[in-house]
Motif scaffolding. Structure first.
Motif, PDB file in Angstrom:
ATOM      1  N   LYS A 486     -14.576 -20.462  -5.005  1.00 36.76           N
ATOM      2  CA  LYS A 486     -13.382 -20.730  -4.176  1.00 36.76           C
ATOM      3  C   LYS A 486     -13.634 -21.864  -3.198  1.00 36.76           C
ATOM      4  O   LYS A 486     -12.705 -22.602  -2.839  1.00 36.76           O
ATOM      5  CB  LYS A 486     -12.912 -19.449  -3.474  1.00 36.76           C
ATOM      6  N   ASN A 487     -14.882 -22.045  -2.774  1.00 38.19           N
ATOM      7  CA  ASN A 487     -15.186 -23.158  -1.878  1.00 38.19           C
ATOM      8  C   ASN A 487     -15.165 -24.491  -2.619  1.00 38.19           C
ATOM      9  O   ASN A 487     -14.633 -25.490  -2.124  1.00 38.19           O
ATOM     10  CB  ASN A 487     -16.557 -22.954  -1.233  1.00 38.19           C
ATOM     11  N   GLU A 488     -15.769 -24.513  -3.802  1.00 39.00           N
ATOM     12  CA  GLU A 488     -15.843 -25.763  -4.561  1.00 39.00           C
ATOM     13  C   GLU A 488     -14.471 -26.214  -5.049  1.00 39.00           C
ATOM     14  O   GLU A 488     -14.165 -27.399  -5.043  1.00 39.00           O
ATOM     15  CB  GLU A 488     -16.776 -25.601  -5.755  1.00 39.00           C
ATOM     16  N   TYR A 489     -13.642 -25.250  -5.458  1.00 43.47           N
ATOM     17  CA  TYR A 489     -12.369 -25.609  -6.077  1.00 43.47           C
ATOM     18  C   TYR A 489     -11.166 -25.399  -5.161  1.00 43.47           C
ATOM     19  O   TYR A 489     -10.020 -25.498  -5.614  1.00 43.47           O
ATOM     20  CB  TYR A 489     -12.199 -24.837  -7.387  1.00 43.47           C
ATOM     21  N   ASN A 490     -11.413 -25.118  -3.882  1.00 45.34           N
ATOM     22  CA  ASN A 490     -10.349 -25.088  -2.883  1.00 45.34           C
ATOM     23  C   ASN A 490      -9.202 -24.166  -3.305  1.00 45.34           C
ATOM     24  O   ASN A 490      -8.033 -24.551  -3.288  1.00 45.34           O
ATOM     25  CB  ASN A 490      -9.828 -26.504  -2.631  1.00 45.34           C
ATOM     26  N   CYS A 491      -9.542 -22.945  -3.715  1.00 42.61           N
ATOM     27  CA  CYS A 491      -8.526 -22.001  -4.157  1.00 42.61           C
ATOM     28  C   CYS A 491      -8.720 -20.661  -3.446  1.00 42.61           C
ATOM     29  O   CYS A 491      -9.717 -20.446  -2.768  1.00 42.61           O
ATOM     30  CB  CYS A 491      -8.599 -21.813  -5.671  1.00 42.61           C
ATOM     31  N   HIS A 492      -7.734 -19.784  -3.603  1.00 40.13           N
ATOM     32  CA  HIS A 492      -7.796 -18.468  -2.965  1.00 40.13           C
ATOM     33  C   HIS A 492      -8.042 -17.409  -4.033  1.00 40.13           C
ATOM     34  O   HIS A 492      -7.420 -17.420  -5.094  1.00 40.13           O
ATOM     35  CB  HIS A 492      -6.497 -18.148  -2.225  1.00 40.13           C
ATOM     36  N   VAL A 493      -8.950 -16.484  -3.751  1.00 40.55           N
ATOM     37  CA  VAL A 493      -9.271 -15.404  -4.681  1.00 40.55           C
ATOM     38  C   VAL A 493      -8.973 -14.060  -4.016  1.00 40.55           C
ATOM     39  O   VAL A 493      -9.439 -13.793  -2.907  1.00 40.55           O
ATOM     40  CB  VAL A 493     -10.753 -15.444  -5.111  1.00 40.55           C
ATOM     41  N   HIS A 494      -8.168 -13.239  -4.701  1.00 42.10           N
ATOM     42  CA  HIS A 494      -7.926 -11.855  -4.275  1.00 42.10           C
ATOM     43  C   HIS A 494      -8.717 -10.947  -5.211  1.00 42.10           C
ATOM     44  O   HIS A 494      -8.649 -11.108  -6.440  1.00 42.10           O
ATOM     45  CB  HIS A 494      -6.443 -11.490  -4.401  1.00 42.10           C
ATOM     46  N   ILE A 495      -9.430  -9.997  -4.667  1.00 41.98           N
ATOM     47  CA  ILE A 495     -10.152  -9.042  -5.507  1.00 41.98           C
ATOM     48  C   ILE A 495      -9.926  -7.632  -4.973  1.00 41.98           C
ATOM     49  O   ILE A 495      -9.979  -7.399  -3.758  1.00 41.98           O
ATOM     50  CB  ILE A 495     -11.657  -9.379  -5.590  1.00 41.98           C
ATOM     51  N   ILE A 496      -9.629  -6.718  -5.884  1.00 39.56           N
ATOM     52  CA  ILE A 496      -9.407  -5.324  -5.503  1.00 39.56           C
ATOM     53  C   ILE A 496     -10.700  -4.552  -5.681  1.00 39.56           C
ATOM     54  O   ILE A 496     -11.332  -4.611  -6.748  1.00 39.56           O
ATOM     55  CB  ILE A 496      -8.278  -4.703  -6.337  1.00 39.56           C
ATOM     56  N   ALA A 497     -11.116  -3.845  -4.634  1.00 41.98           N
ATOM     57  CA  ALA A 497     -12.354  -3.049  -4.659  1.00 41.98           C
ATOM     58  C   ALA A 497     -12.019  -1.621  -4.247  1.00 41.98           C
ATOM     59  O   ALA A 497     -11.222  -1.399  -3.328  1.00 41.98           O
ATOM     60  CB  ALA A 497     -13.392  -3.646  -3.711  1.00 41.98           C
ATOM     61  N   HIS A 498     -12.630  -0.665  -4.906  1.00 37.08           N
ATOM     62  CA  HIS A 498     -12.342   0.742  -4.622  1.00 37.08           C
ATOM     63  C   HIS A 498     -13.184   1.249  -3.448  1.00 37.08           C
ATOM     64  O   HIS A 498     -14.323   0.821  -3.256  1.00 37.08           O
ATOM     65  CB  HIS A 498     -12.611   1.586  -5.855  1.00 37.08           C
ATOM     66  N   PRO A 499     -12.615   2.185  -2.683  1.00 32.74           N
ATOM     67  CA  PRO A 499     -13.387   2.778  -1.575  1.00 32.74           C
ATOM     68  C   PRO A 499     -14.192   3.991  -2.047  1.00 32.74           C
ATOM     69  O   PRO A 499     -13.959   4.525  -3.136  1.00 32.74           O
ATOM     70  CB  PRO A 499     -12.292   3.211  -0.599  1.00 32.74           C
TER      71      PRO A 499
END
Length: 610
Positions: A486-499
């Protein structure tokens, strides 16, 4: 597509295997493979280095000292083009390439004008190109330029076929050039028909006349079809990406204005910093250099002395001044990023470029569904989104997203079709249900970012990657790679993680409850939790059809869901926001009496994105 140099390097590591396969009648002699010539006859005139720094380099002294690397040899022995040789070599090496078919479904038209007659010696166009632009008759003929109704016709030829046509009006209107193009044609680069098939270096410039100018200077050049700028201006790259893979070096020779610099930065990012060189000219563009009588020797010196970009990590502090000013005083008064779709979150939460956002929540509390509404808002604001939905089949994911987009429980068939038309090239899917290899996921994301300009990526969920939930080291490694991406390609990443499992569902989870290594939240820029108010739901059920209900009236006034932000690295706000859930549209609303929103409005007269 992997670039030429990368694949040639991989072949060089297996030089002897490649030599035996391409020229089986040759013989090994010391550190060389020897054969008679390129046709494979017995002899020793063609030699291939098998080891050392020259591994993979060959020379055929029987045919005028032809030489090259193993992809050149592949092309020569198989009698195929370099791009075909590159693809065959990748297949032989077992190098897989991410494959998208969506844009291939587009039906492009061929130009209406089937031929491009030569310009007449005394025509207005010929006078403009020769006297004003200083181009030679030979250059004009090389590019098959013609004139039609007072306009210069620039034909885009590729592989012997006319692909695209642009028109330049000779009379300015309001001080501006009048530029038009044949409708519905495939966007491509201008000048392919003059590029030798064995060329390894190419220059990409901003206009057809600049390409013609560089050709006149003896430089292999192509022009972009839509000029400088970003986004849609560089959409041609989707269709030319594979053809450009054969070039080891790509010179970017754009205008020195804001639009030209923006185009260069996007192309460097998508074509690869390692093979791009920026050409800085002393005048506005290449043709301005020609009009100023710059010599061939001086132009050659400018190109030969150009350097690849400095390592990305090495920068002078003063080069950040404009970015720092924008942090203090955002352009147009707004910070760059994607706003969530709810009014109450404005000024509090923003999804900025080069950020990683973690979403968590108890199973069944709607975290994926909540994120779906954010995805729709992202597309509405111009972002292209790629979703890796590893827990839900594509048709089910799109069914849910389409309900949210329409704002109704059962949109009509025509409405569904209209919504999917609106998705267009804005929404892409990593279509795999089940466990995904994390390395493959990043490979596909990188390809999608570079080729299609996708700027928002969603991983649903972290649990479905090929990383054991107890393997904290691998979890940290993947999150680090995701941050690098995301830093190199200037994009936003959403990731879903379980609790982690709690005692009951009354506890509102936070970043501290996310299952796995603490590096997940440490490295993330934003941490969010989604929590359903199950206690309220129970009271609502009790109150239904119960005229004598005397339960907790206050809880009935509470929101149905809370969006909790307990980390926002680049923002000042943390806290929680309450929302009301509409079961028919699957939308989360600002207040109890709000009606669902149509992200894509539709009527019998057509489609209109709000």
């Amino acid at each position: 597509m992997h670039c030429f140099k990368e694949v040639a390097s991989m072949l060089a590591q297996r030089s002897e295997d490649v030599a035996r396969m391409l020229l089986p009648d040759g013989k090994k002699s010391g550190s060389e493979w020897c054969v008679g010539d390129i046709t494979g006859i017995h002899g020793k005139s063609l030699k291939i280095h098998l080891t050392g720094t020259k591994a993979g380099i060959w020379a055929d002294f029987a045919n005028g000292s032809k030489s090259g690397d193993l992809i050149d040899l592949w092309s020569a022995t198989r009698n195929v083009s370099l791009i075909v040789a590159l693809k065959e070599a990748m297949s032989w090496l077992g190098v897989t390439q991410p494959h998208f078919e969506a844009h291939r479904a587009l039906k492009f038209s061929k130009p209406m004008q089937k031929n491009t007659p030569e310009l007449k010696p005394c025509s207005q166009a010929m006078n403009y190109l020769i006297n004003d632009r200083k181009l030679t008759t030979k250059t004009i003929l090389d590019y098959k330029i013609s004139e039609q109704s007072g306009k210069i016709v620039f034909p885009y030829w590729r592989d012997g076929e006319l692909i695209f046509i642009k028109y330049l009006g000779l009379d300015r209107v309001g001080g501006k050039k009048q530029i038009a193009a044949e409708p519905n044609c495939e966007p491509c680069l201008f000048g392919w028909h003059l590029i030798p098939p064995n060329a390894r270096t190419i220059t990409i410039c901003e206009g057809e006349i600049d390409a013609m100018t560089l050709h006149q200077y003896g430089i292999f050049a192509l022009s972009v079809p839509f000029g400088g700028g970003i986004g849609g201006k560089q959409k041609w790259l989707e269709y030319e990406f594979d053809r450009l893979a054969i070039f080891d070096e790509i010179n970017l020779c754009f205008d020195s204005d804001t639009e030209g610099k923006a185009a260069v930065m996007e192309l460097v990012e998508r074509l690869g910093r390692h093979r791009c060189r920026i050409i800085n000219l002393p005048f506005k563009d290449a043709n301005a250099c020609l009009q100023s009588a710059m010599s061939i020797e001086m132009m050659s010196l400018l190109f030969s002395s150009s350097q690849t970009l400095d390592p990305e990590e090495l920068k002078l502090a003063k080069t950040f001044v404009d970015q720092v000013i924008n942090e203090f005083f955002p352009p147009n008064g707004c910070e760059v990023g994607i706003m969530p779709p709810w009014e109450k979150s404005r000024g509090k939460i923003l999804f900025r470029p080069d950020e990683l956002s973690i979403f968590t929540g108890i199973n069944g509390h709607g975290k994926s569904q909540f994120l779906g509404q954010i995805i729709l808002a992202s597309m509405l604001q111009g972002a292209k989104v790629c979703i890796a939905s590893l827990e839900l089949k594509a048709r089910r994911l799109l069914m849910r997203l389409t309900r949210q987009a329409s704002g109704v429980a059962e949109p009509s068939i025509e409405y569904i079709q209209a919504i999917h038309e609106w998705y267009g090239d804005k929404l892409w899917l990593f279509d795999l249900l089940g466990t995904a290899k994390s390395s493959r996921l990043l490979e596909v994301f990188t390809y999608a970012r570079r080729k299609y300009g996708i700027s928002v990526f969603v991983i649903d969920s972290f649990l479905k990657l090929d990383i054991d939930e107890e393997d904290y080291k691998s979890q940290k490694s993947f999150i680090e790679k995701l941050c690098d991406f995301k830093n190199e390609y200037n994009c936003h990443v959403h990731i879903i993680a379980h609790p982690r499992k709690g005692a009951d569902e009354s506890h509102q989870p936070s970043k501290l409850d996310i299952k796995g290594t603490g590096a997940i939240t440490d490295l993330a820029d934003n941490c969010f939790s989604i929590w359903r108010n199950k206690r309220k739901e129970k009271e609502v059920e009790k109150s239904k059809n119960n005229t004598g209900y005397s339960g907790d009236m206050e809880i009935l006034k509470q929101p149905d869901c809370y969006w909790i932000c307990d980390k926002q690295r680049n923002g000042d706000w943390e806290g929680k926001l309450g929302f009301w859930f509409d079961p028919s549209s699957l939308q989360y609303l600002n207040h109890q009496n709000q009606k669902p929103v149509q992200f894509v409005s539709y009527s019998n007269t057509g489609l209109n994105a709000k």
